[in-house]
Design an enzyme around this catalytic site. Structure first.
Site, mmCIF file in Angstrom:
data_model
loop_
_atom_site.group_PDB
_atom_site.id
_atom_site.type_symbol
_atom_site.label_atom_id
_atom_site.label_comp_id
_atom_site.label_asym_id
_atom_site.label_seq_id
_atom_site.Cartn_x
_atom_site.Cartn_y
_atom_site.Cartn_z
ATOM 1 N N THR A 93 17.176 9.569 62.770
ATOM 2 C CA THR A 93 17.412 10.732 61.931
ATOM 3 C C THR A 93 18.685 11.126 61.189
ATOM 4 O O THR A 93 18.918 11.440 59.989
ATOM 5 C CB THR A 93 16.682 11.111 62.767
ATOM 6 O OG1 THR A 93 15.446 11.018 63.413
ATOM 7 C CG2 THR A 93 15.557 12.288 61.056
ATOM 8 N N LYS A 104 32.285 9.109 80.083
ATOM 9 C CA LYS A 104 32.596 9.356 79.291
ATOM 10 C C LYS A 104 34.487 9.564 79.713
ATOM 11 O O LYS A 104 34.674 8.597 79.255
ATOM 12 C CB LYS A 104 31.888 10.898 78.509
ATOM 13 C CG LYS A 104 30.763 10.399 77.992
ATOM 14 C CD LYS A 104 30.612 12.075 77.676
ATOM 15 C CE LYS A 104 29.377 12.018 76.564
ATOM 16 N NZ LYS A 104 28.214 13.535 76.777
#
Ligand SMILES: NC(=O)c1ccc[n+]([C@@H]2O[C@H](COP(=O)([O-])OP(=O)(O)OC[C@H]3O[C@@H](n4cnc5c(N)ncnc54)[C@H](OP(=O)(O)O)[C@@H]3O)[C@@H](O)[C@H]2O)c1
Ligand SMILES: NC(=O)c1ccc[n+]([C@@H]2O[C@H](COP(=O)([O-])OP(=O)(O)OC[C@H]3O[C@@H](n4cnc5c(N)ncnc54)[C@H](OP(=O)(O)O)[C@@H]3O)[C@@H](O)[C@H]2O)c1
Lengths: 432, 432
Positions: B17, B205
């Site tokens: 979104t 990460k």
């Protein structure tokens, strides 16, 4: 596809020597990333007899034509400094179809427009990561990583010399003259320190950053500049007491209502702002965008190797482009014509330090004069006497620059005022 | 040259979104930079009936083939999350000659090798700036701006949830369970918080960052992982007293002597380290290179818009490449095979908190046991009693992990020891 990339280096001083050393020390990593060896073929210097601290290999010359006319040279790396002849050499190189990498903020800030156009017209790269923030990656992140943002603010500590001086003044409670002498002794400040302490070096850098961030043309003349010569230990001490630290900030903001405003001046920043902890010769640049929110980039803003890191990073990028024959790819002369916001229309809160007559009713009179110009006061400290006068320190709420100027003009005419000792902006916008 | 760029979006949750909103809100800036309009043509979702908070335009589908087989789509933007089917969709897209942009650390950390190779073989781009540090530019700076450096260290706060929790525990002196419940209530932590508090999200990460920084293949299994579940307010208070703050750090270092070591664990860091001031959900990544020295990148490590900023920055880059037909340009599968450094061979100083019998000679016995394993002590605090035991807090000098383990094994067997309450590394390397 080329089987090697040849560099012509203009200048072999602090940065030039660093570039030679980085390209030599990390030759394996670099050729792995570019796919081809990167050689420095020729180097321009002024004095062939100087002792040079680099591995042998490249040819030294004092004749720029030897380099600019060499068809075998793909990339001109300009680290000689100064406006001329550096700018002419770069322009000649671009027009001869050579790619250019530079660390020269003076030329980029003043002649950037002309050089970008020449690069675009000739389908070559023009890169200048080292011109702002030394080794800190900032130009490429702004141009690429944050490309999908509307940026509203770029604010940085971009001059290492003045940051070193202010850090010393703050931590060791020394005065301006003492730390300037020390910075000069350490080689951090020039014999003529004007470009640094006067804010002009920072102004060139913020002009470059603002141009990229706002997709506009911002030049040195568009930047309001004020240096640190007026900052005293007393101001630093009041700042500390009020929860701030004083930094020389280079600030560029764009608002829909007013346009672009760019300026360099000392400012109070809250101790919990990410820029507040940036000490000594370190630089940092804080960027605000509509999608990314707040980001900050921190590191060494100068020095042989950090600056060479940025120059060599640009060289790697140009060399990759050369290998794939795509130089000039990310250029874009699609700058918008944008309005500038006059400084009077900007607003912030202000620190004001006054000496006034030490008698009843003076504070009321001063506060009244501020109020008459719509400047309301957030805090007031009155605790010291200086030469029989009372020292009055005021922090205003957010007010327009025009109003604070008018209020100060009125106050300067008041008989109870002895002197306006200092007026410093408070950059108080918090991280949300 | 294409006259528009079409995107197939996989996923329309938080990040998806955000991507739609950023591409819509900043369409002018983006098409100015890419030279062509960027359209979202189709969007993959699980549930067509959900109410969506985006402007109309793109077609929603639950059938991935509608998107992956659409020859008109140039870029697949994967923001659906999870390992499968996300990985298969990306691989199919790459093999079909489509460029891929993703925010998916799970897939990049686990299947990066396979996806990079597929991208290279098909001359398309595979970009993943959003997979580490959310909106913070870090992948591109590492790959490009710092490309000429030998990097020796990448150390970061890369998990916002745990940083929020540790910040709350520190500032408000709350315990682990209380702040976890609060983080869950605010939506910062999942119902099953293991990936965050256990350190696994950070481990993915750092595997990605280490692979790039050291030009090597580092995967999740190569990372030693320890989470924050064991951190108590007592440890945080001792840290403060000693001039440190406790952060969950993801650390990767390479040394010539030992190789690459990658790990995630809570650590003491000195209050004046640039990472110490990184609070709440903010992330920051500190990088050390031979030329650049120390740099740090700071910003919002998660959230719809910051993450979308990074995704959309990648989209702009791919779109520019499409326009010039140079996709796949900066890829390089030239990774080195490098040795890993076993954690036993790493060294640091350590914070150790013990409960011991409160009687004469115990401190001497404990200190002796450390000394027998070559662990010397830098400072000792003994000031509290807990359940009739004495609480002993020790900070060691720099010692090898192997030696501290041996010393602790010996100490655990000593009759004067009640419990080893905590052992936390001190990441004390200062900025030079
Ligand atoms: N120093 C830093 O930390 C730093 C950081 C960021 C950016 N920069 C920028 O990098 C550039 C270079 O700075 P620097 O500190 O390396 O300067 P520098 O030490 O003064 O070196 C200048 C070099 O250029 C040569 N040179 C200058 N004018 C010349 C001319 N007209 N013809 C031929 N050779 C000429 C000099 O030759 P000789 O050796 O024969 O005298 C010298 O090798 C400047 O634009 C500066 O703003 C510097
Ligand atoms: N959230 C962050 O702040 C953040 C930050 C950095 C990176 N990321 C990464 O970004 C990715 C997306 O995260 P998010 O928070 O946006 O996730 P999310 O809110 O759960 O959204 C996932 C979206 O993907 C769709 N989807 C999931 N599986 C699907 C399937 N098998 N078939 C079709 N559609 C499917 C869902 O459809 P429905 O809408 O129909 O349910 C939903 O629209 C993850 O890899 C995450 O690690 C997230």
């Amino acid at each position: 596809m080329k089987d090697s990339v040849n560099i012509g280096l203009l200048g072999l001083g602090t940065v030039g020597t660093g570039v030679v050393n980085v390209l030599t020390a990390n030759a394996h990593e670099i050729s792995q990333k570019t796919g081809v060896p990167v050689n420095i073929k020729k180097i321009l210097v002024r004095n062939l007899n100087k002792v040079r601290n680099i591995a042998a290999g490249a040819v030294l010359t004092t004749n720029a034509d030897d380099i600019l006319n060499d068809n075998d040279i793909d990339i001109i790396v300009e680290v000689m400094g100064g406006e001329q002849p550096a700018k002419d050499y770069m322009l000649r190189a671009l027009n001869a179809g050579k790619n250019v990498v530079t660390a020269n903020k003076d030329v980029v800030a003043k002649f950037g427009r002309e050089l970008f156009s020449a690069a675009e017209a000739n389908h070559v790269d023009f890169m200048f990561e080292a011109s702002v923030g030394g080794g800190i990656p900032i130009i490429r992140p702004l141009k690429q990583c944050l490309a999908a943002n509307k940026l509203s603010e770029v604010m940085g500590i971009v001059n290492g010399t003045t940051n070193y001086m202010l850090t010393k003044m703050t931590n060791e409670k020394l005065d301006y003259e003492t730390v300037l002498a020390e910075a000069q002794a350490k080689g951090y400040a020039e014999a003529d320190p004007t470009a640094d302490v006067g804010g002009f070096d920072a102004a060139r850098k913020i002009a470059i950053l603002a141009s990229i961030a706002f997709n506009a043309r911002v030049s040195l003349e568009d930047v309001d500049v004020e240096g640190i010569t007026n900052i005293s230990p007393v101001d630093i001490e009041y700042a500390r007491e009020l929860g701030y630290v004083i930094k020389l900030l280079a600030i560029a903001k764009e608002s829909e209502a007013c346009g672009i405003n760019a300026r360099v001046h000392p400012a109070f920043i809250p101790l919990n702002h990410p820029l507040a902890a940036v000490g000594d010769v370190f630089n940092a640049i804080f960027v605000r965008g509509d999608a990314v929110g707040e980001t900050m980039f921190y590191g060494r803003g100068a020095g042989a190797l950090p600056t060479a890191s940025a120059v060599a990073g640009d060289i790697v990028d140009v060399a990759r482009n050369l290998r794939h024959n795509v130089n000039g790819r990310i250029l874009c002369t699609c700058f918008d014509q944008k309005p500038f916001c006059p400084v009077e229309n900007t607003s912030s809160s202000y620190y004001v330090r006054l000496l006034v007559e030490d008698q009843p009713g003076v504070l009321a009179a001063i506060a009244g004069a501020f109020g008459a110009h719509n400047v309301s006061l957030n805090s007031v400290i009155q605790k010291r006497k200086v030469n029989n006068c009372a020292e009055l320190v005021l922090i205003t709420y957010h007010v327009s620059d025009a109003n604070i100027r008018k209020a100060l003009t009125t106050i300067k005419d008041m008989s109870v005022l002895t002197t306006v000792q200092n007026v410093i902006r408070v950059e108080a916008q918090q991280i949300d």
